[in-house]
Enzyme design. Sequence first.
Site, PDB file in Angstrom:
ATOM      1  N   GLY A  74       1.498 -43.081   6.963  1.00  0.00           N
ATOM      2  CA  GLY A  74       2.469 -43.328   5.899  1.00  0.00           C
ATOM      3  C   GLY A  74       2.353 -42.279   4.827  1.00  0.00           C
ATOM      4  CB  SER A  75       3.531 -42.258   1.356  1.00  0.00           C
ATOM      5  OG  SER A  75       2.878 -43.398   0.836  1.00  0.00           O
ATOM      6  CB  THR A  76       0.012 -38.262   0.482  1.00  0.00           C
ATOM      7  OG1 THR A  76       0.256 -37.463   1.660  1.00  0.00           O
ATOM      8  CG2 THR A  76      -1.258 -37.769  -0.178  1.00  0.00           C
TER       9      THR A  76
ATOM     10  CD  GLU B  58       6.476 -36.770   3.740  1.00  0.00           C
ATOM     11  OE1 GLU B  58       5.931 -37.750   3.205  1.00  0.00           O
ATOM     12  OE2 GLU B  58       6.215 -36.398   4.898  1.00  0.00           O
TER      13      GLU B  58
ATOM     14  CB  CYS C 180       4.856 -37.232   9.252  1.00  0.00           C
ATOM     15  SG  CYS C 180       4.493 -37.379  10.998  1.00  0.00           S
TER      16      CYS C 180
ATOM     17  CE  LYS D 171       1.962 -53.677   6.438  1.00  0.00           C
ATOM     18  NZ  LYS D 171       3.424 -53.799   6.565  1.00  0.00           N
TER      19      LYS D 171
ATOM     20  CD  GLU E  38       0.814 -38.583  10.826  1.00  0.00           C
ATOM     21  OE1 GLU E  38       1.182 -37.969   9.807  1.00  0.00           O
ATOM     22  OE2 GLU E  38       1.580 -39.184  11.588  1.00  0.00           O
TER      23      GLU E  38
ATOM     24  N   GLY F 163      -1.886 -43.715   1.344  1.00  0.00           N
ATOM     25  CA  GLY F 163      -3.130 -43.320   2.027  1.00  0.00           C
ATOM     26  C   GLY F 163      -4.309 -43.314   1.064  1.00  0.00           C
TER      27      GLY F 163
HETATM   28  P1  NDP Z   1       4.235 -46.257   2.709  1.00  0.00           P
HETATM   29  O1  NDP Z   1       3.171 -45.280   2.926  1.00  0.00           O
HETATM   30  O2  NDP Z   1       4.189 -47.034   1.441  1.00  0.00           O
HETATM   31  O3  NDP Z   1       4.276 -47.321   3.922  1.00  0.00           O
HETATM   32  C1  NDP Z   1       3.736 -47.086   5.190  1.00  0.00           C
HETATM   33  C2  NDP Z   1       3.072 -48.369   5.709  1.00  0.00           C
HETATM   34  O4  NDP Z   1       2.056 -48.764   4.800  1.00  0.00           O
HETATM   35  C3  NDP Z   1       4.010 -49.555   5.831  1.00  0.00           C
HETATM   36  O5  NDP Z   1       3.596 -50.372   6.912  1.00  0.00           O
HETATM   37  C4  NDP Z   1       3.780 -50.271   4.526  1.00  0.00           C
HETATM   38  O6  NDP Z   1       4.147 -51.621   4.610  1.00  0.00           O
HETATM   39  C5  NDP Z   1       2.281 -50.092   4.356  1.00  0.00           C
HETATM   40  N1  NDP Z   1       1.795 -50.222   2.999  1.00  0.00           N
HETATM   41  C6  NDP Z   1       2.452 -50.026   1.828  1.00  0.00           C
HETATM   42  N2  NDP Z   1       1.625 -50.245   0.774  1.00  0.00           N
HETATM   43  C7  NDP Z   1       0.420 -50.579   1.296  1.00  0.00           C
HETATM   44  C8  NDP Z   1      -0.847 -50.916   0.718  1.00  0.00           C
HETATM   45  N3  NDP Z   1      -1.059 -50.958  -0.603  1.00  0.00           N
HETATM   46  N4  NDP Z   1      -1.870 -51.202   1.554  1.00  0.00           N
HETATM   47  C9  NDP Z   1      -1.699 -51.151   2.867  1.00  0.00           C
HETATM   48  N5  NDP Z   1      -0.527 -50.865   3.469  1.00  0.00           N
HETATM   49  C10 NDP Z   1       0.515 -50.576   2.695  1.00  0.00           C
HETATM   50  O7  NDP Z   1       5.610 -45.534   2.862  1.00  0.00           O
HETATM   51  P2  NDP Z   1       7.078 -45.991   2.418  1.00  0.00           P
HETATM   52  O8  NDP Z   1       7.644 -46.785   3.492  1.00  0.00           O
HETATM   53  O9  NDP Z   1       7.063 -46.597   1.044  1.00  0.00           O
HETATM   54  O10 NDP Z   1       7.797 -44.566   2.334  1.00  0.00           O
HETATM   55  C11 NDP Z   1       7.569 -43.738   1.199  1.00  0.00           C
HETATM   56  C12 NDP Z   1       7.370 -42.298   1.616  1.00  0.00           C
HETATM   57  O11 NDP Z   1       6.238 -42.196   2.456  1.00  0.00           O
HETATM   58  C13 NDP Z   1       8.504 -41.725   2.460  1.00  0.00           C
HETATM   59  O12 NDP Z   1       9.547 -41.272   1.654  1.00  0.00           O
HETATM   60  C14 NDP Z   1       7.786 -40.597   3.154  1.00  0.00           C
HETATM   61  O13 NDP Z   1       7.725 -39.495   2.295  1.00  0.00           O
HETATM   62  C15 NDP Z   1       6.376 -41.140   3.380  1.00  0.00           C
HETATM   63  N6  NDP Z   1       6.176 -41.671   4.752  1.00  0.00           N
HETATM   64  C16 NDP Z   1       5.463 -40.892   5.621  1.00  0.00           C
HETATM   65  C17 NDP Z   1       5.290 -41.317   6.928  1.00  0.00           C
HETATM   66  C18 NDP Z   1       4.536 -40.489   7.913  1.00  0.00           C
HETATM   67  O14 NDP Z   1       4.799 -40.574   9.110  1.00  0.00           O
HETATM   68  N7  NDP Z   1       3.547 -39.721   7.506  1.00  0.00           N
HETATM   69  C19 NDP Z   1       5.867 -42.576   7.416  1.00  0.00           C
HETATM   70  C20 NDP Z   1       6.550 -43.336   6.406  1.00  0.00           C
HETATM   71  C21 NDP Z   1       6.695 -42.882   5.130  1.00  0.00           C
HETATM   72  P3  NDP Z   1       5.618 -52.110   4.187  1.00  0.00           P
HETATM   73  O15 NDP Z   1       6.609 -51.152   4.756  1.00  0.00           O
HETATM   74  O16 NDP Z   1       5.675 -53.431   4.816  1.00  0.00           O
HETATM   75  O17 NDP Z   1       5.613 -52.111   2.692  1.00  0.00           O
END
Ligand code: NDP
Length: 502
Positions: free
Chosen positions: A251-253, A404, A307, A198, A273, A256
């Site tokens: 993605g975000s903590t 972050e 990140c 996804k 991660e 996660g």
């Molecule tokens: P998220 O962690 O919410 O999103 C990352 C991924 O997870 C996207 O594909 C998102 O889908 C998906 N996702 C969101 N909610 C769920 C869920 N409940 N179950 C499964 N998958 C889900 O990050 P955001 O895009 O909202 O960004 C917010 C903050 O996260 C940023 O400001 C940054 O601090 C951090 N971040 C960290 C990253 C890293 O590399 N470690 C990468 C991105 C963000 P969709 O986008 O379609 O909603």
Amino acid sequence: MSVSPVPFDGNPIAPETECFLGETHRLLIGGEWVEGSGELETRDPATGLVLARFQTGGAAEVDRAVKAARAAFEGPWGRMTVAERTALLHKLARVMDANATLLTELDVIDNGMPRFIAGLTTANCVEMIDYYAGAVMRIEGTTIAPPRHIAAETEALTYTLREPVGVAGQIVPWNVPLSTAILKLAPALAAGCTVVMKPSEETPLSALALGGMILEAGIPAGVVNIVNGVGAEAGQALAEHPGVDKISFTGSTATGKRIIQAALGNLKKVSLELGGKSPVVVMPDADLALAVPGVAMATFFLQGQNCMAGTRIFAHAAIHDELMEGVAAFCKVMTLGHGLDPATTQGPMISDGHAAKVMGYIERARADGVTLIAGGEKLDRPGNFIQPTVFTSCDNAMPLMREEIFGPVMAVQKFESEDVEAIAALANDTPYGLSGSVWTRDLSTAHRLVKRIRAGQVSINCHGAVGTNIPFGGYGQSGWGREFGQEGLDAYLETKAVTARL
Ligand code: NDP
């Protein structure tokens, strides 16, 4: 807004990119492009203009994709020899290489990153697929002394087999879309897993182009399924699905932690991660000619949407002012613009909402009287461009130093001590532990500090030294497990111990 947006700010795109944008973007399930149950649009974050509409799925489409992945795992993919799997992965690398312009431009226009960075990440993706293709033939078990009670009675043989985990769910964020997709996909396929991916709804395009290349390379139907959709629906359904054996998330903590909850039902394996707030320690003897651009880019690379960004700078009092003068001058020569413009060194924030979040941190710090020595403004033009911003006189209690921000915002704290324990205590005062760097000419200080900094990746006189063959992942709340290199492959393998009475 001062001027009306012009597509791509007037920069040309390649004919293949234009052609791709005009296609209908469906879901890849079971080797077919199928209709989704919804539709969204994706925008160029540098102009705000719509790039394309794409179809999305929810729980029903995820379920269909998981069943297709299971059938492929138990069918053609599972029966394939390692030589055949290796050859298909190398073929995919060649197809991607031949389409590098398309993949690069899609990440530039969908994410906003400068072209020179997208070009590098595309080349790294090709390298990574070749690397894991080569690793297929090196998946090895071990021979071990048999158990005492059996060996006491008879001759016996004990060995281990490495076997694929099964169906892997992979949730990819928007900040380095193609690269994160490949660093999850390549080891999973090398291990013999099948995948439901996804992508982020913010950046769906390069994964869809990749889907076409997977089919072109001849990877069997159902081995890779791509379901775009909203995180809370498609992502959540994938993390919860009882037919998924492993979930890998970047993605975000906060999200996660939701993934861990969702994975509880069938206790699927989880790799995470997550976020970071990485320390950059500059010692009094640092080579400032190296440290000034190095520290600046530790924060501003990928416009800070990174990140492993080094956003907490600990500068020794002896070099603090000179370092900051250099960093402020560096900010002035950074060129904000469309990623397709070769002069651009910093692109836009991914979305209006994310830009508002980043500006919220800046405005709060300004209101609190934190010293601002560079940037601090959002540009008055289409897109979400935020100047590279530097706050000094920070301390570890401030949100600037703790949270972050994921934008071009540097927080700097001066320190006086040369005691490595005290410096490491400052650097480690964070729930995160993804990356970090130490800038000094003294090898002894460098290695003593590196040993004390609690992070999965710590660099000396450079920052964020990530590479295909180098394990990457977090301590603390920056994640579980490692990606890249051999450990990235191990994350998709189970170990089976076999004992035979002979
Ligand atoms: P998220 O962690 O919410 O999103 C990352 C991924 O997870 C996207 O594909 C998102 O889908 C998906 N996702 C969101 N909610 C769920 C869920 N409940 N179950 C499964 N998958 C889900 O990050 P955001 O895009 O909202 O960004 C917010 C903050 O996260 C940023 O400001 C940054 O601090 C951090 N971040 C960290 C990253 C890293 O590399 N470690 C990468 C991105 C963000 P969709 O986008 O379609 O909603």
